[in-house]
Design a protein around this motif. Structure first.
Motif, PDB file in Angstrom:
ATOM      1  N   LYS A  84       0.825  -1.207   0.000  1.00  0.00           N
ATOM      2  CA  LYS A  84       0.000   0.000   0.000  1.00  0.00           C
ATOM      3  C   LYS A  84       0.857   1.253   0.000  1.00  0.00           C
ATOM      4  O   LYS A  84       0.616   2.196  -0.763  1.00  0.00           O
ATOM      5  N   SER A  85       1.833   1.293   0.891  1.00  0.00           N
ATOM      6  CA  SER A  85       2.647   2.497   1.019  1.00  0.00           C
ATOM      7  C   SER A  85       3.506   2.718  -0.222  1.00  0.00           C
ATOM      8  O   SER A  85       3.729   3.858  -0.643  1.00  0.00           O
ATOM      9  N   ALA A  86       3.995   1.622  -0.826  1.00  0.00           N
ATOM     10  CA  ALA A  86       4.822   1.741  -2.023  1.00  0.00           C
ATOM     11  C   ALA A  86       3.991   1.905  -3.284  1.00  0.00           C
ATOM     12  O   ALA A  86       4.528   2.238  -4.342  1.00  0.00           O
ATOM     13  N   GLU A  87       2.667   1.667  -3.197  1.00  0.00           N
ATOM     14  CA  GLU A  87       1.747   1.721  -4.341  1.00  0.00           C
ATOM     15  C   GLU A  87       2.228   0.779  -5.453  1.00  0.00           C
ATOM     16  O   GLU A  87       2.371   1.148  -6.610  1.00  0.00           O
ATOM     17  N   LEU A  88       2.460  -0.468  -5.052  1.00  0.00           N
ATOM     18  CA  LEU A  88       2.938  -1.504  -5.957  1.00  0.00           C
ATOM     19  C   LEU A  88       2.066  -2.749  -5.861  1.00  0.00           C
ATOM     20  O   LEU A  88       1.476  -3.020  -4.816  1.00  0.00           O
ATOM     21  N   VAL A  89       2.024  -3.494  -6.949  1.00  0.00           N
ATOM     22  CA  VAL A  89       1.420  -4.827  -6.950  1.00  0.00           C
ATOM     23  C   VAL A  89       2.299  -5.731  -7.803  1.00  0.00           C
ATOM     24  O   VAL A  89       2.535  -5.425  -8.981  1.00  0.00           O
ATOM     25  N   PRO A  90       2.832  -6.835  -7.238  1.00  0.00           N
ATOM     26  CA  PRO A  90       3.605  -7.769  -8.059  1.00  0.00           C
ATOM     27  C   PRO A  90       2.682  -8.524  -9.006  1.00  0.00           C
ATOM     28  O   PRO A  90       1.627  -9.008  -8.611  1.00  0.00           O
ATOM     29  N   LEU A  91       3.084  -8.610 -10.272  1.00  0.00           N
ATOM     30  CA  LEU A  91       2.248  -9.257 -11.289  1.00  0.00           C
ATOM     31  C   LEU A  91       2.720 -10.666 -11.604  1.00  0.00           C
ATOM     32  O   LEU A  91       1.969 -11.625 -11.493  1.00  0.00           O
ATOM     33  N   THR A  92       3.958 -10.797 -12.020  1.00  0.00           N
ATOM     34  CA  THR A  92       4.527 -12.102 -12.342  1.00  0.00           C
ATOM     35  C   THR A  92       5.997 -12.133 -11.927  1.00  0.00           C
ATOM     36  O   THR A  92       6.638 -11.079 -11.818  1.00  0.00           O
ATOM     37  N   SER A  93       6.514 -13.320 -11.730  1.00  0.00           N
ATOM     38  CA  SER A  93       7.933 -13.472 -11.393  1.00  0.00           C
ATOM     39  C   SER A  93       8.456 -14.739 -12.053  1.00  0.00           C
ATOM     40  O   SER A  93       8.029 -15.850 -11.714  1.00  0.00           O
ATOM     41  N   GLU A  94       9.345 -14.563 -13.011  1.00  0.00           N
ATOM     42  CA  GLU A  94       9.949 -15.717 -13.663  1.00  0.00           C
ATOM     43  C   GLU A  94      11.263 -15.321 -14.322  1.00  0.00           C
ATOM     44  O   GLU A  94      11.427 -14.172 -14.766  1.00  0.00           O
ATOM     45  N   HIS A  95      12.198 -16.284 -14.345  1.00  0.00           N
ATOM     46  CA  HIS A  95      13.504 -16.093 -14.977  1.00  0.00           C
ATOM     47  C   HIS A  95      14.238 -14.873 -14.429  1.00  0.00           C
ATOM     48  O   HIS A  95      14.909 -14.140 -15.181  1.00  0.00           O
ATOM     49  N   GLY A  96      14.091 -14.642 -13.135  1.00  0.00           N
ATOM     50  CA  GLY A  96      14.814 -13.549 -12.503  1.00  0.00           C
ATOM     51  C   GLY A  96      14.255 -12.170 -12.771  1.00  0.00           C
ATOM     52  O   GLY A  96      14.895 -11.159 -12.450  1.00  0.00           O
ATOM     53  N   ILE A  97      13.056 -12.092 -13.361  1.00  0.00           N
ATOM     54  CA  ILE A  97      12.416 -10.797 -13.650  1.00  0.00           C
ATOM     55  C   ILE A  97      11.091 -10.719 -12.895  1.00  0.00           C
ATOM     56  O   ILE A  97      10.229 -11.586 -13.055  1.00  0.00           O
ATOM     57  N   LEU A  98      10.967  -9.706 -12.076  1.00  0.00           N
ATOM     58  CA  LEU A  98       9.731  -9.466 -11.324  1.00  0.00           C
ATOM     59  C   LEU A  98       8.982  -8.313 -11.980  1.00  0.00           C
ATOM     60  O   LEU A  98       9.472  -7.176 -11.999  1.00  0.00           O
ATOM     61  N   GLU A  99       7.812  -8.616 -12.557  1.00  0.00           N
ATOM     62  CA  GLU A  99       7.001  -7.563 -13.183  1.00  0.00           C
ATOM     63  C   GLU A  99       6.074  -6.963 -12.134  1.00  0.00           C
ATOM     64  O   GLU A  99       5.382  -7.692 -11.418  1.00  0.00           O
ATOM     65  N   VAL A 100       6.070  -5.647 -12.053  1.00  0.00           N
ATOM     66  CA  VAL A 100       5.357  -4.942 -10.997  1.00  0.00           C
ATOM     67  C   VAL A 100       4.482  -3.849 -11.599  1.00  0.00           C
ATOM     68  O   VAL A 100       4.921  -3.112 -12.489  1.00  0.00           O
ATOM     69  N   ALA A 101       3.225  -3.752 -11.136  1.00  0.00           N
ATOM     70  CA  ALA A 101       2.358  -2.620 -11.470  1.00  0.00           C
ATOM     71  C   ALA A 101       2.554  -1.556 -10.409  1.00  0.00           C
ATOM     72  O   ALA A 101       2.620  -1.868  -9.215  1.00  0.00           O
ATOM     73  N   CYS A 102       2.633  -0.308 -10.849  1.00  0.00           N
ATOM     74  CA  CYS A 102       2.980   0.779  -9.918  1.00  0.00           C
ATOM     75  C   CYS A 102       2.144   2.011 -10.218  1.00  0.00           C
ATOM     76  O   CYS A 102       1.886   2.338 -11.373  1.00  0.00           O
ATOM     77  N   ALA A 103       1.698   2.685  -9.144  1.00  0.00           N
ATOM     78  CA  ALA A 103       0.994   3.958  -9.297  1.00  0.00           C
ATOM     79  C   ALA A 103       1.725   5.066  -8.545  1.00  0.00           C
ATOM     80  O   ALA A 103       1.144   6.104  -8.247  1.00  0.00           O
ATOM     81  N   ASN A 104       2.995   4.832  -8.240  1.00  0.00           N
ATOM     82  CA  ASN A 104       3.813   5.787  -7.481  1.00  0.00           C
ATOM     83  C   ASN A 104       4.745   6.513  -8.453  1.00  0.00           C
ATOM     84  O   ASN A 104       5.637   5.894  -9.033  1.00  0.00           O
ATOM     85  N   PRO A 105       4.577   7.822  -8.633  1.00  0.00           N
ATOM     86  CA  PRO A 105       5.443   8.558  -9.569  1.00  0.00           C
ATOM     87  C   PRO A 105       6.902   8.626  -9.131  1.00  0.00           C
ATOM     88  O   PRO A 105       7.759   9.048  -9.902  1.00  0.00           O
ATOM     89  N   HIS A 106       7.183   8.245  -7.889  1.00  0.00           N
ATOM     90  CA  HIS A 106       8.566   8.262  -7.381  1.00  0.00           C
ATOM     91  C   HIS A 106       8.888   6.872  -6.816  1.00  0.00           C
ATOM     92  O   HIS A 106       9.035   6.695  -5.600  1.00  0.00           O
ATOM     93  N   PRO A 107       9.020   5.857  -7.688  1.00  0.00           N
ATOM     94  CA  PRO A 107       9.083   4.469  -7.222  1.00  0.00           C
ATOM     95  C   PRO A 107      10.496   3.946  -6.953  1.00  0.00           C
ATOM     96  O   PRO A 107      10.656   2.786  -6.613  1.00  0.00           O
ATOM     97  N   GLN A 108      11.516   4.803  -7.087  1.00  0.00           N
ATOM     98  CA  GLN A 108      12.882   4.290  -7.084  1.00  0.00           C
ATOM     99  C   GLN A 108      13.229   3.522  -5.806  1.00  0.00           C
ATOM    100  O   GLN A 108      13.822   2.431  -5.857  1.00  0.00           O
TER     101      GLN A 108
END
Length: 528
Positions: A84-108
């Motif tokens: 919630k605080s990071a405004e992230l949702v993990p979508l998929t994780s495979e082959h060492g790549i984590l795909e993330v949905a983000c609504a945070n303009p400063h996600p670094q």
């Protein structure tokens, strides 16, 4: 993301005025809210358009629909507080790549923490906050989701409890808020075998707008039914209801329709946003010449005036505009509608209610005992209503109504088919306006598709209309019971300009979607 660069880009695209930008900067300084939140709070920009622009600034993909793996957050041991605080949702994780949905303009910082903790490369997709919130609701409370998934459609008591719970309420409210922000006229919740897709109708076109997880389907359907005062245990018959919600301080009326389907219930919400309605001839797209002709007809002391066209062609809005135009306090105006879509100041509006047998015809009889000068009948759909409307016009009332025909001359034949004697029709009919709505080209991209128009090439719609005025020759032809082709020929000989001919002018000025315009003209030609 650079706030100054974002504001500069919005201003350069004429999406944001300089004064509004300064107001947002001042508000953000005072409240310590991010600049994008101030833009949304002031209602200066639609959520999807704003966050699409932010995605461009960040140089990452943008999406309005995400489908996270249901248990991925649990497998990664990510707490709901962090997501919630990071405004992230993990979508998929495979082959060492984590795909993330983000609504945070400063996600670094959050992305860096994920990459370090799980030793993965983080791939970012930017989404609007409402889309992220819906995804969070589907995955971040495992116990609630397990309860929802385990509830049978027949377990009314549990469904009722879930539908009134915070997660489901927020999920449905987020969809409605997103639709209002996009300027949608309808929300379609369409049952599928494994999912519950959502589509918004914007400027007459349906657009995919996310998915409600299947586990939340039954609770979401029940929530929508509760909002509309419907029976949540009834799934075999269609139901209709109404609700009112507040979105960003605006009162929004909803008409809710359910329909049993192969995999469950399809639900459509019609959005009636009073703040967006335009009751002005010029804003609707009418030129000065036609406005003058309409006003001359509407200011007559009695007679029948019809607006013709198919469903969704803006007939009711045109009638509301007509009533607003003629209302000067000197005449009593009463309407009977199904339903009342917008409240009109100075107009007595009566709703049709089939539950108590308050039909158009019954309401119209009662209205005529109220000493009205002007009567609006929402629609002439049967012989009884047609007869009463024509006789009301004959005895000194100005009657306005709509009718479902493809063009103006066909409205005359339709009334005669409903049993109105041709001699009465010729004595009362003052004019018929037939219209369609045509998509207007986006000013930003000229129709090529851009972020401002959601890649559709169109923003808003304008009217394509024809006005059939009553000449002595046409009235004589009506009285004689001439067939429709003869009525059309007589109208053409007396200066009638059809929609097909008016379309040429719109096409020449290159204001509208040419493909949509061609479809309308083709349909009119096929009908005649």
């Amino acid at each position: 993301m650079d706030d100054a660069a974002l504001l500069a880009s919005l201003k350069s695209k004429d999406i944001l005025a300089d004064a509004d930008a300064e107001r947002c900067i001042a508000a953000s300084r005072e409240t310590q809210l991010p600049i994008e939140r101030s833009l949304l709070e002031f209602g200066l920009i639609e959520e999807e358009l704003l966050f699409r622009e932010i995605a461009d600034q960040l140089g990452v993909p943008f999406s309005t629909s995400v489908a996270p793996e249901p248990d991925l957050g649990t497998r990664l041991n990510l707490s709901r507080e962090f997501l919630k605080s990071a405004e992230l949702v993990p979508l998929t994780s495979e082959h060492g790549i984590l795909e993330v949905a983000c609504a945070n303009p400063h996600p670094q910082d959050a992305i860096g923490a994920l990459a370090y903790r799980h030793k993965v490369q983080v791939k970012l997709t930017f989404v609007p906050p409402s889309v992220l919130a819906a995804a969070l609701e589907a995955m971040e409370w495992p116990q609630s989701n397990a309860e929802i998934a385990g509830v049978s459609d027949m377990d009314v008591e549990k469904l009722n409890a879930l539908a009134n719970g915070g997660p489901v309420i927020r999920l449905v409210n987020d969809v409605i808020s997103r639709a209002v922000g996009a300027g949608a006229s309808d929300i379609h919740f369409e049952e599928g075998e494994t999912e519950f897709p959502i589509r918004f109708r914007v400027d007459g076109v349906l657009r995919p707008s996310g998915v409600i997880p299947h586990a939340s389907r039954a609770a979401a359907v029940s929530r929508l039914k509760i909002m509309g005062g419907l029976n949540i245990s009834e799934r075999r018959r269609p139901q209709d209801g109404r609700a009112q919600v507040s979105v960003r301080g605006r009162a929004i009326d909803l008409r809710i329709s359910t329909l049993p389907s192969q995999f469950g219930e399809s639900i459509v919400l019609r959005i009636l946003d009073r703040s967006r309605v335009r009751l002005n001839w010029a804003q609707l797209g009418y030129d000065d010449e036609m406005v003058g002709q309409l006003q001359e007809i509407l200011r007559q002391p009695n007679g029948l005036f019809l607006v013709a066209g198919p469903t969704g062609s803006g007939k009711t809005t045109t009638l509301y505009t007509a009533l607003t135009d003629i209302h000067d306090g000197s005449r009593k105006i009463v309407s009977v509608e199904d339903p009342i879509e917008y409240a009109l100041k100075g107009v007595v509006q009566v709703p049709v209610d089939s539950a108590i047998d308050m039909t158009f015809a019954r309401a119209l009889r009662a209205i005529l005992r109220q000493d009205p000068d002007v009567v609006m009948v929402g629609e002439i759909r049967d012989a009884e209503t047609a007869e009463i409307a024509v006789r009301a016009a004959l005895v000194g009332r100005m009657v306005l109504s709509t009718i479902h025909t493809n063009d103006a001359p066909a409205a005359i034949s339709r009334l005669i088919d409903l049993g109105v004697p041709s001699y009465l029709l010729s004595a009362t009919l003052r004019g018929v306006l037939s219209q369609r709505l045509v998509g207007t080209k986006c000013r930003n991209c000229g129709g090529g598709g851009c972020d401002a128009c959601g890649q559709t090439g169109n923003t808003g719609r304008t009217v394509l209309a024809e006005l059939l005025e009553m000449s002595p020759q046409l009235l004589a032809a009506i009285s004689e019971g001439q067939p429709l082709d003869m009525l059309r020929r007589c109208a053409d000989q007396n200066g009638f300009v059809s929609m097909a001919r008016r379309a040429t002018d719109l096409a020449f000025r290159e204001l509208v979607d040419q493909r949509h315009l061609s479809q309308i003209v083709g349909a009119l030609a096929a009908d005649t």
